[in-house]
Write an enzyme that holds these catalytic residues in place. Structure first.
Site, PDB file in Angstrom:
ATOM      1  N   TYR A   1      -2.203  -1.222  10.165  1.00 46.34           N
ATOM      2  CA  TYR A   1      -2.253  -1.429   8.730  1.00 46.34           C
ATOM      3  C   TYR A   1      -0.960  -0.941   8.082  1.00 46.34           C
ATOM      4  CZ  TYR A   1      -3.885  -1.297   3.897  1.00 46.34           C
ATOM      5  OH  TYR A   1      -4.003  -1.483   2.537  1.00 46.34           O
TER       6      TYR A   1
ATOM      7  N   SER B   1       0.856  -1.191   0.000  1.00 46.38           N
ATOM      8  CA  SER B   1       0.000   0.000   0.000  1.00 46.38           C
ATOM      9  C   SER B   1       0.884   1.230   0.000  1.00 46.38           C
ATOM     10  CB  SER B   1      -0.888   0.011   1.253  1.00 46.38           C
ATOM     11  OG  SER B   1      -1.551   1.254   1.398  1.00 46.38           O
TER      12      SER B   1
END
Length: 253
Positions: free
Chosen positions: A149, A136
């Site tokens: 995350y 990401s």
């Protein structure tokens, strides 16, 4: 990467980016199987003509069973795409956040490792193949409301780099897909700047089709994240993104 004649497993392909990539690989001419937890989503994908397999990447026995099923059906499997992941808010001032952190790490990092470990012997034995891991932009430019995350995706990035080095010479490649915010599962409501899924997938498939395939698949929308430290914009961007801490329940009011 020639996208027209591959045999692909998309683990975590029952929704979002994974589901769209499965459809794009199939449209390009590849044979595609999709793994995931949702029986309804798997049934829908089976109706579209995909091979399907139930798999929970947080469960080693489930991953092993899925591997055996996939390789029995698709002995020519040469591409494993791992898109399984969760995004959870965490307020680090509240010790109760640890459960969310543990779930995130178990799914995003350890889940990726479980799937890689399950299929590494097969791909090495073939002498050719590709792992596609998914990180990401948040791995390189943290989003403070989602620390677990960010940490999990940064770890998958580092793991992918090490995996690539260790598999060098085996014929097995490692490609890291680095999405920005993409409009899936209501993300367009949370982030109006999220990249439309269709546009994202089109750009991804174009980059994957390059020869040689880049080690990192970086769409235009993620470049500011990926290179923030190099470009000297990191501190300012993190400060801007820290304003989103107001979305945490404990910070409101």
């Amino acid at each position: 990467m020639d996208l027209s004649d591959r045999t692909v497993l998309v683990a975590g392909g029952t929704s979002g980016i994974g589901r769209e990539l499965a459809r794009r690989f199939a449209a390009a001419g590849s044979t595609v199987a999709v793994g995931g937890r949702s029986p309804q989503a798997l049934a829908e994908l089976a109706a579209e003509g995909f091979g399907t397999v139930s798999v929970d990447v947080t469960d080693s026995a489930s991953v092993a069973a899925a591997r055996d099923t996939v390789l029995a059906r698709y002995p020519e499997l040469d591409t494993v795409v791992i898109t399984s992941g969760v995004m959870l808010l965490e307020d680090l001032r509240d010790p109760a956040h640890f459960e969310a952190a543990a779930t995130t790490i178990d799914t995003n990092l350890l889940g990726t490792i479980r799937v890689v470990d399950a299929f590494t012997p097969h791909l090495i034995q073939r002498g050719a193949g590709t792992f596609v891991t998914v990180t990401s932009g948040i791995a390189f430019l943290p989003f403070p409301p989602m620390p677990g995350y960010a940490a999990s995706k940064a770890a998958v990035h580092a793991y992918s780099e090490a995996l690539r080095a260790q598999l060098d010479g085996t014929g097995v490649g490692v490609v890291e897909l680095v999405p920005p915010a993409v409009a899936t599962a209501g993300q367009e409501k949370v982030n109006p700047h999220a990249l439309p899924l269709d546009d994202f997938a089109t750009e991804v498939m174009h980059l994957l089709a390059q020869d040689p395939t880049p080690h990192e698949i970086l769409v235009q929308g993620v470049l500011a994240h990926r290179w923030a430290e190099r470009d000297g914009t990191y501190d300012d961007l993190v400060a801007q993104r820290s304003q989103a801490l107001a979305m945490l329940p404990g910070r409101q009011g």
